[in-house]
Motif scaffolding. Structure first.
Motif, PDB file in Angstrom:
ATOM      1  N   MET A   1       3.782  -0.333   5.868  1.00  0.00           N
ATOM      2  CA  MET A   1       4.058  -1.664   6.396  1.00  0.00           C
ATOM      3  C   MET A   1       4.951  -2.448   5.428  1.00  0.00           C
ATOM      4  O   MET A   1       4.732  -2.429   4.220  1.00  0.00           O
ATOM      5  N   ILE A   2       5.968  -3.075   5.978  1.00  0.00           N
ATOM      6  CA  ILE A   2       6.842  -3.910   5.164  1.00  0.00           C
ATOM      7  C   ILE A   2       6.583  -5.359   5.576  1.00  0.00           C
ATOM      8  O   ILE A   2       6.454  -5.658   6.771  1.00  0.00           O
ATOM      9  N   GLU A   3       6.479  -6.221   4.586  1.00  0.00           N
ATOM     10  CA  GLU A   3       6.239  -7.625   4.919  1.00  0.00           C
ATOM     11  C   GLU A   3       7.188  -8.539   4.149  1.00  0.00           C
ATOM     12  O   GLU A   3       7.323  -8.421   2.927  1.00  0.00           O
ATOM     13  N   PHE A   4       7.850  -9.411   4.888  1.00  0.00           N
ATOM     14  CA  PHE A   4       8.650 -10.466   4.264  1.00  0.00           C
ATOM     15  C   PHE A   4       7.784 -11.728   4.236  1.00  0.00           C
ATOM     16  O   PHE A   4       7.254 -12.131   5.277  1.00  0.00           O
ATOM     17  N   ARG A   5       7.635 -12.348   3.051  1.00  0.00           N
ATOM     18  CA  ARG A   5       6.842 -13.575   2.946  1.00  0.00           C
ATOM     19  C   ARG A   5       7.720 -14.716   2.470  1.00  0.00           C
ATOM     20  O   ARG A   5       8.102 -14.753   1.307  1.00  0.00           O
ATOM     21  N   SER A   6       8.065 -15.607   3.378  1.00  0.00           N
ATOM     22  CA  SER A   6       8.857 -16.804   3.054  1.00  0.00           C
ATOM     23  C   SER A   6      10.032 -16.480   2.148  1.00  0.00           C
ATOM     24  O   SER A   6      10.218 -17.102   1.111  1.00  0.00           O
ATOM     25  N   LEU A  23       8.095 -12.033   8.175  1.00  0.00           N
ATOM     26  CA  LEU A  23       7.944 -11.053   9.251  1.00  0.00           C
ATOM     27  C   LEU A  23       7.132  -9.861   8.747  1.00  0.00           C
ATOM     28  O   LEU A  23       7.207  -9.502   7.583  1.00  0.00           O
ATOM     29  N   VAL A  24       6.351  -9.267   9.652  1.00  0.00           N
ATOM     30  CA  VAL A  24       5.663  -8.014   9.336  1.00  0.00           C
ATOM     31  C   VAL A  24       6.308  -6.898  10.143  1.00  0.00           C
ATOM     32  O   VAL A  24       6.524  -7.037  11.345  1.00  0.00           O
ATOM     33  N   LEU A  25       6.630  -5.803   9.454  1.00  0.00           N
ATOM     34  CA  LEU A  25       7.206  -4.645  10.122  1.00  0.00           C
ATOM     35  C   LEU A  25       6.174  -3.523  10.052  1.00  0.00           C
ATOM     36  O   LEU A  25       5.959  -2.950   8.989  1.00  0.00           O
ATOM     37  N   PRO A  26       5.527  -3.213  11.188  1.00  0.00           N
ATOM     38  CA  PRO A  26       4.458  -2.210  11.166  1.00  0.00           C
ATOM     39  C   PRO A  26       4.981  -0.824  10.788  1.00  0.00           C
ATOM     40  O   PRO A  26       6.129  -0.493  11.073  1.00  0.00           O
ATOM     41  N   SER A  27       4.123  -0.045  10.144  1.00  0.00           N
ATOM     42  CA  SER A  27       4.496   1.314   9.755  1.00  0.00           C
ATOM     43  C   SER A  27       4.759   2.192  10.974  1.00  0.00           C
ATOM     44  O   SER A  27       4.202   1.958  12.044  1.00  0.00           O
ATOM     45  N   GLN A  58       8.557 -13.207  -1.281  1.00  0.00           N
ATOM     46  CA  GLN A  58       8.312 -11.820  -1.674  1.00  0.00           C
ATOM     47  C   GLN A  58       8.571 -10.855  -0.530  1.00  0.00           C
ATOM     48  O   GLN A  58       8.416 -11.211   0.631  1.00  0.00           O
ATOM     49  N   VAL A  59       8.940  -9.637  -0.911  1.00  0.00           N
ATOM     50  CA  VAL A  59       8.979  -8.539   0.034  1.00  0.00           C
ATOM     51  C   VAL A  59       7.923  -7.542  -0.428  1.00  0.00           C
ATOM     52  O   VAL A  59       7.894  -7.170  -1.607  1.00  0.00           O
ATOM     53  N   LEU A  60       7.029  -7.157   0.478  1.00  0.00           N
ATOM     54  CA  LEU A  60       5.955  -6.242   0.101  1.00  0.00           C
ATOM     55  C   LEU A  60       6.046  -4.953   0.905  1.00  0.00           C
ATOM     56  O   LEU A  60       6.363  -4.974   2.102  1.00  0.00           O
ATOM     57  N   ILE A  61       5.784  -3.849   0.235  1.00  0.00           N
ATOM     58  CA  ILE A  61       5.649  -2.573   0.920  1.00  0.00           C
ATOM     59  C   ILE A  61       4.219  -2.112   0.698  1.00  0.00           C
ATOM     60  O   ILE A  61       3.790  -1.966  -0.447  1.00  0.00           O
ATOM     61  N   ASP A  62       3.472  -1.926   1.794  1.00  0.00           N
ATOM     62  CA  ASP A  62       2.056  -1.582   1.707  1.00  0.00           C
ATOM     63  C   ASP A  62       1.343  -2.510   0.724  1.00  0.00           C
ATOM     64  O   ASP A  62       0.624  -2.060  -0.168  1.00  0.00           O
ATOM     65  N   ASP A  63       1.595  -3.778   0.875  1.00  0.00           N
ATOM     66  CA  ASP A  63       0.934  -4.843   0.109  1.00  0.00           C
ATOM     67  C   ASP A  63       1.310  -4.899  -1.365  1.00  0.00           C
ATOM     68  O   ASP A  63       0.684  -5.623  -2.135  1.00  0.00           O
ATOM     69  N   VAL A  64       2.319  -4.137  -1.782  1.00  0.00           N
ATOM     70  CA  VAL A  64       2.780  -4.227  -3.165  1.00  0.00           C
ATOM     71  C   VAL A  64       4.131  -4.931  -3.188  1.00  0.00           C
ATOM     72  O   VAL A  64       5.064  -4.521  -2.486  1.00  0.00           O
ATOM     73  N   ASP A  65       4.231  -5.994  -3.970  1.00  0.00           N
ATOM     74  CA  ASP A  65       5.483  -6.733  -4.101  1.00  0.00           C
ATOM     75  C   ASP A  65       6.535  -5.805  -4.719  1.00  0.00           C
ATOM     76  O   ASP A  65       6.335  -5.270  -5.814  1.00  0.00           O
ATOM     77  N   VAL A  66       7.672  -5.631  -4.043  1.00  0.00           N
ATOM     78  CA  VAL A  66       8.687  -4.704  -4.572  1.00  0.00           C
ATOM     79  C   VAL A  66       9.234  -5.190  -5.911  1.00  0.00           C
ATOM     80  O   VAL A  66       9.732  -4.391  -6.709  1.00  0.00           O
ATOM     81  N   ALA A  67       9.123  -6.503  -6.168  1.00  0.00           N
ATOM     82  CA  ALA A  67       9.626  -7.042  -7.440  1.00  0.00           C
ATOM     83  C   ALA A  67       8.882  -6.455  -8.633  1.00  0.00           C
ATOM     84  O   ALA A  67       9.385  -6.474  -9.757  1.00  0.00           O
ATOM     85  N   LEU A 201      17.618  -0.373  22.831  1.00  0.00           N
ATOM     86  CA  LEU A 201      17.441   1.071  22.984  1.00  0.00           C
ATOM     87  C   LEU A 201      16.543   1.641  21.874  1.00  0.00           C
ATOM     88  O   LEU A 201      15.655   2.451  22.132  1.00  0.00           O
ATOM     89  N   LEU A 202      16.774   1.184  20.648  1.00  0.00           N
ATOM     90  CA  LEU A 202      16.124   1.830  19.500  1.00  0.00           C
ATOM     91  C   LEU A 202      14.864   1.122  19.031  1.00  0.00           C
ATOM     92  O   LEU A 202      14.006   1.727  18.394  1.00  0.00           O
ATOM     93  N   GLY A 203      14.766  -0.188  19.310  1.00  0.00           N
ATOM     94  CA  GLY A 203      13.721  -0.963  18.657  1.00  0.00           C
ATOM     95  C   GLY A 203      12.372  -0.941  19.343  1.00  0.00           C
ATOM     96  O   GLY A 203      12.284  -1.151  20.553  1.00  0.00           O
ATOM     97  N   ASP A 204      11.297  -0.703  18.577  1.00  0.00           N
ATOM     98  CA  ASP A 204       9.950  -0.987  19.063  1.00  0.00           C
ATOM     99  C   ASP A 204       9.743  -2.493  18.977  1.00  0.00           C
ATOM    100  O   ASP A 204       9.173  -3.112  19.852  1.00  0.00           O
ATOM    101  N   GLN A 205      10.217  -3.027  17.837  1.00  0.00           N
ATOM    102  CA  GLN A 205      10.171  -4.473  17.624  1.00  0.00           C
ATOM    103  C   GLN A 205      11.610  -4.937  17.406  1.00  0.00           C
ATOM    104  O   GLN A 205      12.322  -4.355  16.591  1.00  0.00           O
ATOM    105  N   VAL A 206      12.027  -5.947  18.132  1.00  0.00           N
ATOM    106  CA  VAL A 206      13.391  -6.458  17.997  1.00  0.00           C
ATOM    107  C   VAL A 206      13.326  -7.886  17.459  1.00  0.00           C
ATOM    108  O   VAL A 206      12.540  -8.698  17.942  1.00  0.00           O
TER     109      VAL A 206
END
Ligand SMILES: Nc1ncnc2c1ncn2[C@@H]1O[C@H](COP(=O)(O)OP(=O)(O)O)[C@@H](O)[C@H]1O
Ligand SMILES: [Mg+2]
Lengths: 271, 215
Positions: A1-6, A23-27, A58-67, A201-206
């Motif tokens: 899961m990727i999450e953008f936080r503010s 935004l949350v981008l589900p796995s 922050q941008v998080l991947i599986d709840d870990v801040d990429v920073a 065509l490609l997106g599950d979430q647009v």
């Protein structure tokens, strides 16, 4: 899961490309960022693998801040397909595809055979493997770029207008290829485009974006078409145009789907 | 002609000396200029100062430099090392700018692709930037190589033997044929060396010669 936080991004020259984006981008799904040129799509994408650092948020991947992660390690764990392919001109096609593997410490011969397999996956003629990128057409280069993004089997794949520079027939082909791959590989894909048809065509979430990375609407293609948030979305997805407003007519004894201008668009198949 | 027959062996020796007196400075100059130029291009402010001082270095006249260097290094005035040091300084001065330009002109999207695929700074510099700067570096090296071959002859004035010794001797003995022979030998050596650089470029930069094909 990727999450953008503010997340916000203001570049050194004062341009604010993204303002307070969440935004949350589900796995294992494909999320498509769609919007016109300059609305901040690439900036958003590049914050996932730290090619761009957010000014705030922050941008998080599986709840870990990429920073908190080493940027080089992070980038090696994420596939990135660039606008205009972004191949290394001094490496042969097969060696370009092998780059992520070589950087991960995979031996030369294993890297080469996996690179050849990846080229086959994206449908590139193996005879081209020994060529240099500039000896390939734009569409072929794009395929190589996709192969390079996939070769290390990353969980996350970032794709920045990967099919933008190729002609419509090749684009069609590449899109179908990607849909097939996604059914098989089940990756978390973040896909950027300015083409709403490609997005649907490609997106599950647009995610439809306005200037400054402002979200105009998020949803499945069906949700957006059924219930556009506002006039901007309605216009952007083309609901004001005849080709999106279909109805069924009886013609020559058959039920034909017809667009708003009365042009036949197809037939009603079995449900 | 009998002079030529009698001196062929010696001319060959002088040419060999001349060759290494020319190659060494170019190689040393390249080894210094490439990393420094790479650094200068990443740090524009300090780098600009560095490139500027490189240009000033090149304006220093060679003959006085050749007499000062032994004093600084404590070498004998006849030591060929002095020539190598002076010419290396010139090579650095010329190649520094070339190297900085070579790195600065790399296509943004390619450098970006190197980052995106997970190259570390060093991997990017050695595996991507250096080879891609290759063609421009090579062009710079060819220019410096030719000018170095000709500058080596100045060494003969302070007694370091090389093909330039044929000029000094020819003047002393007022023997034009010897001067012309020296001149021709220097030109041939410069051309030979240039050919070797071109060959090396073909071996090391095969991708730079590929034609775009209609695919
Ligand atoms: N490195 C940068 N420095 C300054 N401005 C930038 C930079 N990158 C992008 N921008 C600006 O940020 C805005 C968004 O850019 P981008 O994310 O590339 O948009 P998109 O991918 O949607 O076309 C644009 O106005 C662009 O000019
Ligand atoms: Mg973009």
């Amino acid at each position: 899961m990727i999450e953008f936080r503010s997340v916000s991004k203001t570049f050194a020259d004062g341009t604010t490309a993204v303002r307070d984006f969440s935004l949350v981008l589900p796995s294992r799904t494909t999320t498509v960022f769609v919007g016109s040129s300059g609305c901040g799509k690439t900036t958003l994408l590049r914050m996932v693998n730290r090619l761009v650092e957010p000014s705030s948020g922050q941008v998080l991947i599986d709840d870990v801040d990429v920073a908190t992660r080493n940027p080089v390690e992070l980038r090696r764990s994420i596939g990135y397909v660039m606008q205009h392919a972004g191949l290394l001109p001094h490496r042969r096609v097969v060696d370009n595809v092998a780059v992520p593997l070589r950087l991960a410490g995979v031996g030369r011969s294993e890297a080469t055979s996996r690179a050849l397999a990846a080229l086959e996956t994206v449908g590139l003629d193996p005879a081209l493997a020994r060529r240099y990128p500039r000896q390939l057409s734009g569409g072929q280069q794009q395929r190589v770029g996709v192969a390079r993004g996939l070769v290390a089997d990353p969980n996350i794949l970032l794709m920045d207008e990967p099919f933008g520079a190729v002609d419509p027939i090749v684009r069609d082909d590449l899109q179908q290829e990607l849909l097939r791959l996604q059914r098989e590989l089940d990756k978390t894909i973040v896909f950027v485009t300015h083409d709403i048809d490609e997005a649907f065509l490609l997106g599950d979430q647009v995610v439809i974006l306005r200037r400054g990375g402002e979200v105009a609407q998020v949803g499945t293609p069906a949700e957006i078409l059924a219930d556009p948030a506002d006039d901007f979305v309605r216009t952007f997805v083309g609901l004001d145009k005849a080709r999106r407003t279909l109805h069924v007519e009886e013609r020559a004894g058959a039920r034909i789907v017809v667009d708003g201008d009365g042009r036949p668009a197809g037939v009603l198949g079995p449900a | 002609m009998s002079w030529l027959d009698a001196n062929l062996g010696r001319i060959g020796d002088l040419a060999l000396t001349h060759l290494w007196l020319s190659v060494l400075p170019v190689v040393l100059g390249l080894l210094v200029a490439v990393p420094v130029g790479w650094w200068a291009q990443r740090h524009p402010r300090l780098g600009g100062v560095l490139l500027g001082s490189g240009s000033i270095l090149y304006t220093l006249p060679s003959l006085p430099l050749l007499t000062i260097i032994p004093v600084i290094l404590g070498t004998s005035i006849l030591d060929p090392l002095n020539v190598v040091v002076v010419l290396s300084l010139y090579a650095v001065a010329l190649l520094l700018r070339t190297a900085a330009d070579a790195f600065a002109q790399l296509p943004r999207e390619v450098v970006d692709a190197a980052d995106a695929t997970g190259h570390s700074t060093w991997q990017r510099a050695l595996r991507v930037e250096l080879p891609l700067a290759g063609p421009v570096l090579l062009a710079g090296v060819r220019v410096v190589s030719v000018s170095t071959v000709s500058l080596v002859t100045v060494g003969a004035l302070i007694g370091v033997s090389n093909l330039g010794s044929l000029f000094t001797e020819g003047f002393q003995r007022n023997y034009t044929f010897e001067i012309v022979t020296g001149l021709v030998a220097v030109v041939l050596l410069a051309l030979l060396l240039d050919g070797l650089w071109v060959l090396l470029g073909r071996l090391l930069l095969p991708w730079a010669r590929t034609e775009r094909s209609a695919a």
